[in-house]
Write a protein that holds these residues in place. Structure first.
Motif, mmCIF file in Angstrom:
data_model
loop_
_atom_site.group_PDB
_atom_site.id
_atom_site.type_symbol
_atom_site.label_atom_id
_atom_site.label_comp_id
_atom_site.label_asym_id
_atom_site.label_seq_id
_atom_site.Cartn_x
_atom_site.Cartn_y
_atom_site.Cartn_z
ATOM 1 N N LEU A 88 0.829 -1.207 0.000
ATOM 2 C CA LEU A 88 0.000 0.000 0.000
ATOM 3 C C LEU A 88 0.860 1.252 0.000
ATOM 4 C CD1 LEU A 88 -2.850 -0.987 2.506
ATOM 5 C CD2 LEU A 88 -2.945 -0.902 0.007
ATOM 6 N N GLY A 89 1.980 1.207 0.726
ATOM 7 C CA GLY A 89 2.875 2.349 0.738
ATOM 8 C C GLY A 89 3.464 2.621 -0.636
ATOM 9 N N LEU A 90 3.807 1.550 -1.341
ATOM 10 C CA LEU A 90 4.354 1.704 -2.692
ATOM 11 C C LEU A 90 3.291 2.226 -3.651
ATOM 12 C CD1 LEU A 90 6.471 -1.582 -3.008
ATOM 13 C CD2 LEU A 90 7.274 0.725 -2.494
ATOM 14 N N PHE A 91 2.053 1.768 -3.486
ATOM 15 C CA PHE A 91 0.974 2.203 -4.370
ATOM 16 C C PHE A 91 0.720 3.710 -4.241
ATOM 17 C CE2 PHE A 91 -1.372 -2.139 -4.581
ATOM 18 C CZ PHE A 91 -0.421 -2.589 -5.495
ATOM 19 N N LEU A 92 0.960 4.249 -3.057
ATOM 20 C CA LEU A 92 0.657 5.660 -2.832
ATOM 21 C C LEU A 92 1.625 6.588 -3.547
ATOM 22 C CD1 LEU A 92 -0.309 5.627 0.960
ATOM 23 C CD2 LEU A 92 -1.823 5.810 -1.022
ATOM 24 N N TRP B 258 8.856 15.018 -2.864
ATOM 25 C CA TRP B 258 9.242 14.079 -1.814
ATOM 26 C C TRP B 258 8.995 12.618 -2.150
ATOM 27 C CZ3 TRP B 258 11.991 15.181 2.456
ATOM 28 C CH2 TRP B 258 12.130 16.539 2.806
ATOM 29 N N GLN B 259 8.391 12.318 -3.329
ATOM 30 C CA GLN B 259 8.041 10.934 -3.615
ATOM 31 C C GLN B 259 9.274 10.031 -3.676
ATOM 32 O OE1 GLN B 259 5.913 10.853 -7.292
ATOM 33 N NE2 GLN B 259 7.718 11.084 -8.566
ATOM 34 N N GLY B 260 10.386 10.554 -4.216
ATOM 35 C CA GLY B 260 11.607 9.752 -4.271
ATOM 36 C C GLY B 260 12.119 9.419 -2.888
ATOM 37 N N LYS B 261 12.033 10.400 -1.985
ATOM 38 C CA LYS B 261 12.497 10.179 -0.613
ATOM 39 C C LYS B 261 11.620 9.146 0.098
ATOM 40 C CE LYS B 261 15.470 13.599 -1.057
ATOM 41 N NZ LYS B 261 15.153 13.954 -2.453
ATOM 42 N N SER C 9 12.943 5.409 1.096
ATOM 43 C CA SER C 9 12.968 4.990 2.497
ATOM 44 C C SER C 9 12.276 3.643 2.682
ATOM 45 C CB SER C 9 12.278 6.046 3.367
ATOM 46 O OG SER C 9 12.963 7.281 3.277
ATOM 47 N N ILE C 10 11.168 3.420 1.940
ATOM 48 C CA ILE C 10 10.458 2.149 2.033
ATOM 49 C C ILE C 10 11.343 1.005 1.544
ATOM 50 C CG2 ILE C 10 8.533 0.797 1.098
ATOM 51 C CD1 ILE C 10 6.890 3.387 1.067
ATOM 52 N N PHE C 11 11.981 1.189 0.385
ATOM 53 C CA PHE C 11 12.852 0.151 -0.172
ATOM 54 C C PHE C 11 14.017 -0.154 0.774
ATOM 55 C CE2 PHE C 11 11.589 1.208 -4.787
ATOM 56 C CZ PHE C 11 10.631 0.202 -4.768
#
Length: 208
Positions: free
Chosen positions: A15-19, A187-190, A194-196
């Protein structure tokens, strides 16, 4: 087969990646704008179908590898963790991309679905991602690895289809929201980086 912690972590990460908007999301939005909601929904379903084929390939190959060598499977998991960390670092260092939609010729809903499948299936980065991502949640001691891959894959595909359908139904209000949230593109890259990195580090350290 899965404990609640593993399954909950998997769903939360997905879900975090989908956002974070990616190529698949941009494709769905573009098709929706050009061909209407039906075209957008079918594009999302096509992307999900391509993801399922990637999942099936990863399940067959990695399950066979596990039957041959548990050590080799562990190495694959660690290499996958390193790959996720690499993707995370690269995402952190990337400059914000232009949020403009790509130029794509309008098509019928059926053709949009058929075109989305190979577009996702033939993307080597997607294949590498599934080979690196799914094994992090598979534990041989919990039962059939193929079944675990299949369950995770179907869960990913189901969440993906639901998410892209929601996007197709909400393109106009989402468009207005995105304009207001211009900070997201910066901020999407950050966020995704961070998730990866967090996922990669979790796997790399849990074997110690």
């Amino acid at each position: 087969m899965f404990d609640l912690t593993t399954l909950g972590t998997f769903v939360a990460v997905v879900l975090g990646l989908f956002l974070i908007p990616g190529p698949a999301v941009l494709l769905v939005v573009t098709r929706t704008v050009q061909g209407g909601r039906k075209a957008g929904i079918l594009t999302g379903l096509g992307v999900a179908a391509g993801d399922f084929l990637h999942t099936l390939g990863a399940a067959v190959g990695l399950s066979a590898l596990l039957m041959t060598s548990a050590l080799a499977f562990t190495i694959v998991k660690l290499v996958g963790a390193a790959y996720l960390i690499y993707l995370g670092v690269r995402a952190l260092l990337e400059k914000p991309s232009d949020p403009a939609l790509p130029k794509i010729a309008a098509v019928t809903p059926a053709r949009a679905f058929l075109q989305a499948i190979p577009a996702e299936l033939l993307n080597p980065k997607t294949a590498l991602f599934f080979l690196a991502f799914l094994p992090q949640f598979v534990h041989p001691e919990h039962g059939s690895t193929f079944a675990q891959f299949a369950v995770l894959g179907l869960l990913f595909v189901g969440l993906s289809a639901a998410y892209t359908t929601l996007i197709a139904l909400s393109v106009r209000p989402l468009g207005r929201l995105v304009k207001r949230l211009s900070w997201l593109s910066r901020w999407q890259g950050k966020i995704i980086g961070s998730i990866f990195i967090a996922l990669g580090l979790k796997v790399a350290t849990q074997h110690r």
